[in-house]
Structure formats: structure tokens, C-alpha cells
Design a protein around this motif. Structure first.
Motif, short mmCIF file in Angstrom:
data_model
loop_
_atom_site.label_atom_id
_atom_site.label_comp_id
_atom_site.label_asym_id
_atom_site.label_seq_id
_atom_site.Cartn_x
_atom_site.Cartn_y
_atom_site.Cartn_z
N TRP A 176 0.85 -1.20 0.00
CA TRP A 176 0.00 0.00 0.00
C TRP A 176 0.88 1.25 0.00
O TRP A 176 1.76 1.39 0.83
N HIS A 177 0.62 2.17 -0.93
CA HIS A 177 1.38 3.43 -1.02
C HIS A 177 2.87 3.14 -0.86
O HIS A 177 3.53 3.65 0.05
N ILE A 178 3.39 2.34 -1.78
CA ILE A 178 4.75 1.83 -1.67
C ILE A 178 5.77 2.95 -1.60
O ILE A 178 6.75 2.88 -0.85
N SER A 179 5.58 4.00 -2.38
CA SER A 179 6.57 5.09 -2.39
C SER A 179 6.62 5.81 -1.04
O SER A 179 7.70 6.20 -0.58
N LEU A 180 5.47 5.98 -0.38
CA LEU A 180 5.47 6.63 0.94
C LEU A 180 6.10 5.70 1.97
O LEU A 180 6.89 6.15 2.82
N SER A 181 5.77 4.41 1.92
CA SER A 181 6.36 3.45 2.86
C SER A 181 7.88 3.43 2.72
O SER A 181 8.61 3.40 3.71
N THR A 182 8.36 3.47 1.46
CA THR A 182 9.80 3.47 1.22
C THR A 182 10.44 4.74 1.74
O THR A 182 11.52 4.71 2.35
N PHE A 183 9.77 5.88 1.53
CA PHE A 183 10.30 7.15 2.02
C PHE A 183 10.39 7.13 3.55
O PHE A 183 11.42 7.52 4.12
N LEU A 184 9.33 6.71 4.21
CA LEU A 184 9.33 6.68 5.67
C LEU A 184 10.40 5.73 6.20
O LEU A 184 11.04 6.03 7.22
N ARG A 185 10.60 4.63 5.52
CA ARG A 185 11.64 3.69 5.94
C ARG A 185 13.04 4.29 5.78
O ARG A 185 13.85 4.26 6.71
N ASP A 186 13.31 4.85 4.59
CA ASP A 186 14.67 5.30 4.27
C ASP A 186 15.04 6.62 4.93
O ASP A 186 16.22 6.83 5.27
N TYR A 187 14.05 7.51 5.11
CA TYR A 187 14.37 8.86 5.57
C TYR A 187 13.84 9.19 6.96
O TYR A 187 14.01 10.30 7.44
N LEU A 188 13.21 8.19 7.60
CA LEU A 188 12.74 8.41 8.97
C LEU A 188 13.10 7.23 9.87
O LEU A 188 13.83 7.38 10.86
N TYR A 189 12.63 6.04 9.50
CA TYR A 189 12.89 4.86 10.34
C TYR A 189 14.39 4.55 10.45
O TYR A 189 14.91 4.37 11.56
N VAL A 190 15.10 4.54 9.33
CA VAL A 190 16.54 4.25 9.36
C VAL A 190 17.33 5.34 10.09
O VAL A 190 18.16 5.03 10.95
N PRO A 191 17.09 6.64 9.82
CA PRO A 191 17.81 7.67 10.59
C PRO A 191 17.51 7.63 12.09
O PRO A 191 18.37 8.01 12.90
N LEU A 192 16.31 7.18 12.47
CA LEU A 192 16.00 7.05 13.90
C LEU A 192 16.79 5.91 14.56
O LEU A 192 16.85 5.82 15.78
N GLY A 193 17.38 5.09 13.74
CA GLY A 193 18.16 3.96 14.28
C GLY A 193 17.71 2.63 13.75
O GLY A 193 18.42 1.63 13.88
N GLY A 194 16.49 2.59 13.16
CA GLY A 194 15.99 1.34 12.60
C GLY A 194 16.02 0.22 13.62
O GLY A 194 15.56 0.36 14.75
N ARG B 10 18.95 -1.18 14.49
CA ARG B 10 20.38 -1.30 14.82
C ARG B 10 20.69 -1.04 16.29
O ARG B 10 21.82 -1.23 16.72
N LYS B 11 19.70 -0.58 17.07
CA LYS B 11 19.98 -0.17 18.45
C LYS B 11 19.19 -1.00 19.47
O LYS B 11 18.77 -0.48 20.50
N GLY B 12 18.99 -2.25 19.14
CA GLY B 12 18.30 -3.12 20.08
C GLY B 12 16.84 -3.31 19.73
O GLY B 12 16.23 -2.52 19.00
N GLU B 13 16.26 -4.39 20.27
CA GLU B 13 14.89 -4.75 19.93
C GLU B 13 13.87 -3.73 20.42
O GLU B 13 12.95 -3.35 19.70
N ALA B 14 14.03 -3.25 21.66
CA ALA B 14 13.08 -2.28 22.21
C ALA B 14 13.08 -1.00 21.39
O ALA B 14 12.03 -0.46 21.05
N ARG B 15 14.27 -0.51 21.05
CA ARG B 15 14.37 0.71 20.26
C ARG B 15 13.78 0.52 18.87
O ARG B 15 13.19 1.44 18.30
N ARG B 16 13.92 -0.69 18.34
CA ARG B 16 13.36 -0.99 17.02
C ARG B 16 11.86 -0.77 17.01
O ARG B 16 11.31 -0.14 16.10
N TYR B 17 11.18 -1.27 18.04
CA TYR B 17 9.73 -1.14 18.08
C TYR B 17 9.30 0.31 18.32
O TYR B 17 8.30 0.76 17.79
N ILE B 18 10.07 1.02 19.12
CA ILE B 18 9.78 2.45 19.33
C ILE B 18 9.93 3.20 18.03
O ILE B 18 9.07 4.03 17.67
N ASN B 19 11.01 2.93 17.29
CA ASN B 19 11.23 3.59 16.00
C ASN B 19 10.11 3.27 15.02
O ASN B 19 9.65 4.13 14.26
N LEU B 20 9.68 2.03 15.01
CA LEU B 20 8.61 1.60 14.12
C LEU B 20 7.31 2.34 14.45
O LEU B 20 6.61 2.84 13.56
#
Length: 496
Positions: free
Chosen positions: A291-309, A311-321
Motif C-alpha cells: 500500500w502506497h509503496i513510495s510513501l512506505s519506502t520514504f518513511l523507511r529510508d528517511y525516517l525509520y533508518v535515521p531514527l536507528g531502525g 540497529r539499536k536493540g529490539e526495544a528501540r526498534r519497536y519504538i522507532n517503528l
């Protein structure tokens, strides 16, 4: 001007298509400039008042992009400062126009509770498409900073931002997907196969919009508007109203995506896939990959990954998500309903990831598990659409109560408010819509349905017959769609 309007179909697009290729035969740079000007005209048709902001945004971000690119004598520290400055300007402008009144309204609620004088609201209109062209340019700036941008033509950049098939309602484009195509001389040469396929894809998208999305929208509006005006929905009315909206937004967005792809293909340009049968998903993770693949990709590449994705532990992963989806909900509109919608999907995704990691792990689900997963995913998506569409949080709560039967059981649902849902037209359109979105492949794969010359080599009569049948069917469908034109029918994603 709407894609589904006489002015666009019979005047604007034919003129742009013919002019683009006539100019392209002589000068490809001039053709790109012509298409950029035509795209600006398309935008100005909607809102001349918003044109200066769009033009200023293009000029500023192009200038900033030049200074973000690695170059001799330009330090990483200087470039990072420029990146922060440029992103701040873009986000502040977006924030002022899209979120300032939302912020002031919430502050005023607090001031009213304290008996203080409320702040004055800003009397500014939301420029159409500002979220899409802002996000497109933010991605461009970040890629310039990372040294990924090599195309330097201002004409191609302006066309990349303003390109009319995507400007108003997406997809969120990436420079690497588009600017090389605008620099390719073959783009400016007529390709009859691309034009024919593009017109067919456009026709299918037009049919989705006019024959399914708009029909379902009439029934969805009955329930949602009724609740907004104080009518309490029964169990029957609530569920069918929500289901109608679930199909409306699907075919509205799918139809727009198909039309954008088809129009662009006629011009020799391939837009990225933005919509891939999301209601077939068997889990919510898969849903957001479709669904809305381009927005999902943007949020992943330019928000989720810069937040740490992750890479900073399981708890932080869910917070970032969760934060990514929360901000993704807010991107759709300045209202608590959109924030809650984002929070719901953030919660769904966290549960899905936890289930995959802790329970299912690497086990392959069986057929029964896939069916159960699809049903649960579809139900979660429907539940979230309620708050996405509702006029207010209170209205959404009343609809949820109706879905739980708090406003009447099915036997008491056949009152005046529910009569429209008993019409055969509603159920026919509902069943056709469900069949298309659950059983058929996406329209973007239409190219695979069209007989290819290589497959029918040595069988010219069969090739001609297949082509004629497909062309005739498309022409008949197009004619029927044109007969449905006339009423104001904007795309839902125009408001975002």
C-alpha cells in the motif's frame, strides 16, 4: 483539473501528448521544458495562488542541492549545516501551511479550559500537493548530501518535481527513478506500444474510479456523514458503511495510481509501482509493502533508518517503528484522527513483528494459517479506516460502538438509515469490487496480459485478432466511463 474530467481527457492531455513529441523530434531539452510548463499549468488550474510557493520551493531546493553535493573546498561540516538548514526550511513551510492551525486549535482548547484568551487562527489555505512535492524534494536533498545525485539540469529537476501525473497525489518520486529518464533521448520519441498500453492502463484506472470507488463512496458517505450529524449506526449499517469506505479508498487510490502510470507511459516515462493489491496481504507487514509503496519506502529510508531502525536493540526498534507510523499518520492530515490511525498501524506492526520473531519464527504458515492471517489483516485494516475517515474522534467512537452492536442488532438495523445498503446496486458493486481486489492481478501487470509479438510469431492472424479484441474491449470500457463523467469526483488522496 481532474484526470476524470472532459477538460483533461479531451483537451489538456491530447495537447500535451502531441506537443511533447512534436517538440521532442527537434529538441529534447525544449520538450522537457514544455512538459514542465504544462505541468505547472496543470497545477495552476487547481490553485494559481499556490504557484509562487511551488516555484520558490523548486528554486530553493535546487540551489540547496547544488551546495550539498560533495565538491573540492566544501567540507562535510559545511554540507551538513546546509542540509539541516534546507530541511528546516522545507519542514517549517510544510508545518506552517499544514499544521499551524491544528497546533493553535489544540493550544486554544487548553487556554479555554484555563479561562484565557484564545489565539487567532491563521487564515491560510493548504496548498494542494504540498506534502508530496515537499517529501520528494527532501529525499533529493538527502541524496545530494550523500553524493548520490549526478544529474544537474534545472529543467529536468523542475520537471521531476512538477511532473503532472504525480504532482497532486503522488507517488513520492525518487530522483534516480525519474531524472535519468528525462535525460534519455529515447523518451522523446513516440512509442506506439507504450501509448497503446498506457491508454489501456489509464482506462482501467478510470473505470476503477468512476464505476467502483465513486459508487462505494456514495454509500460510505451515507454512514459517516450520518454519524457526524448525530445518527447512531446499527450493527448492519456500521459494518457495511465501513466496508464501503474500505473499497472506496482502495479503488480511488488504485484507480489514480493506474491513471498516473498510464498517462506517464504514454509520454514514454515509467512511474514506480505504488500500489500492488494490498488487500491480498496475509499480515500487516505485507500490507505496508503493497500500500502506497513510495510513501512506505520514504518513511523507511528517511525516517525509520535515521531514527536507528533495528540497529539499536529490539526495544528501540519497536519504538522507532511506532514513531514512524505515528508521523506517517500525521503526514496524511492535521487531525487527531490521522494520528490515531498511524498509532493503530504502528501497534499492528509491532505485534506482527513480535509474533514473527517470538512465535512463528522461520516456520512457513500453512493454507489455513494464511487464510486466517488474511482475514485478521483485512479486519485490522477496516478497523483503522474508521478513524481515518471519521470527521472526529467522537464520530469514530460511535461507529466502533455500532460495529460492536451497541446501537442495535441486525434485526433492528433495517430502518430508514439502512435502506440504501439493501439496494441490489450496492451489493453488486461490493461483490465486483471484492472480486477484483482479491482475485485479479493488479492493473500494473496489464503488460503481461497483452499478447507479445514474440509469443505469436508466425501467427499474424491470431496476433491481429487478439489485439483487436483487447482494443475493442478497452474502447467500449472507455466509452462507458466517459458516459459517467460530469459530477465532481475528486480523488481522496488530493486532500493529503
Amino acid at each position: 483539473m481532474l484526470f476524470n474530467s472532459y477538460a483533461f481527457i479531451f483537451a489538456y492531455f491530447p495537447i500535451v501528448l502531441i506537443g511533447f513529441f512534436l517538440i521532442g523530434k527537434r529538441n529534447v531539452r525544449a520538450a522537457a521544458g514544455f512538459l514542465a510548463l504544462a505541468s505547472l499549468f496543470f497545477y495552476g488550474w487547481w490553485s494559481v495562488e499556490a504557484m509562487p510557493l511551488l516555484l520558490a520551493s523548486i528554486c530553493f531546493n535546487y540551489w540547496a542541492g547544488l551546495r550539498l553535493t560533495p565538491a573540492p573546498g566544501r567540507t562535510d561540516r559545511q554540507r551538513k549545516r546546509m542540509l539541516v538548514f534546507a530541511l528546516t526550511v522545507d519542514l517549517v513551510i510544510l508545518g506552517v501551511f499544514k499544521y499551524a492551525n491544528f497546533f493553535i486549535a489544540n493550544v486554544n482548547d487548553g487556554l479555554a479550559a484555563a479561562g484565557a484568551t484564545p489565539l487567532s487562527m491563521l487564515h491560510i489555505a493548504l496548498p494542494i500537493g504540498i506534502s508530496f512535492y515537499t517529501f520528494t524534494q527532501i529525499a533529493f536533498l538527502v541524496d545530494c548530501w550523500q553524493g548520490k545525485v549526478h544529474e544537474r539540469s534545472f529543467v529536468h529537476y523542475a520537471l521531476f518535481v512538477t511532473y503532472f501525473p504525480h504532482l497532486i497525489a503522488g507517488p513520492v518520486l525518487h530522483h534516480a527513478q525519474m531524472m535519468p529518464q528525462f535525460a534519455n533521448p529515447s523518451t522523446y520519441r513516440v512509442d506506439a506500444n507504450k501509448v497503446a498500453l498506457g491508454l489501456a492502463i489509464f482506462t482501467f484506472g478510470l473505470a476503477k474510479k468512476l464505476l467502483i470507488a465513486d459508487k462505494m463512496g456514495q454509500y460510505a458517505d451515507l454512514m459517516f456523514t450520518g454519524v457526524h450529524n448525530g445518527t447512531l449506526p446499527s450493527l448492519y449499517t456500521a459494518w457495511f458503511g465501513v466496508l464501503a469506505y474500505t473499497l472506496q479508498i482502495y479503488f480511488d487510490f488504485s484507480g489514480y495510481s493506474d491513471m498516473a502510470v498510464g498517462l506517464s507511459l504514454c509520454l514514454g516515462v515509467r512511474l514506480p509501482l505504488n500500489f500492488n493489491s494490498p488487500y491480498k496481504s496475509t499480515n500487516i507487514i505485507e500490507f505496508w509493502r503493497r500500500w502506497h509503496i513510495s510513501l512506505s519506502t520514504f518513511l523507511r529510508d528517511y525516517l525509520y533508518v535515521p531514527l536507528g531502525g533495528n540497529r539499536k536493540g529490539e526495544a528501540r526498534r519497536y519504538i522507532n517503528l511506532f514513531l514512524t507510523m505515528l508521523l506517517g499518520g500525521l503526514w496524511h492530515g492535521a487531525a487527531w484522527t490521522f494520528v490515531i490511525w498511524g498509532a493503530l498501524h504502528g501497534t499492528f506492526l509491532m505485534i506482527n513483528h513480535l509474533w514473527t520473531a517470538k512465535v512463528r519464527r522461520n516456520a512457513t504458515p500453512g493454507r489455513l494459517a494464511r487464510v486466517a492471517g488474511w482475514a485478521l489483516t483485512f479486519l485490522c485494516v477496516m478497523i483503522a479506516w474508521v478513524v481515518f475517515r471519521a470527521e472526529s474522534v467522537n464520530a469514530a467512537l460511535e461507529i466502533y460502538k455500532g460495529m460492536l452492536g451497541f446501537h442495535g442488532a441486525p434485526t433492528s438495523a433495517f430502518g430508514e438509515f439502512a435502506v440504501p445498503y439493501r439496494k441490489p446496486e450496492f451489493f453488486h458493486t461490493l461483490l465486483v469490487g471484492l472480486f477484483i481486489c482479491l482475485a485479479l492481478p493488479p492493473t500494473i501487470s496489464l503488460e503481461r496480459w497483452v499478447p507479445q509479438p514474440a509469443l505469436l510469431a508466425g501467427q499474424p492472424r491470431m496476433a491481429w485478432t487478439a489485439t483487436a479484441v483487447i482494443a475493442l474491449a478497452t474502447a467500449v470500457l472507455f466509452g462507458f466511463c466517459v458516459s459517467q463523467l460530469g459530477s465532481y469526483s475528486p480523488f481522496l488522496y488530493f486532500q493529503f
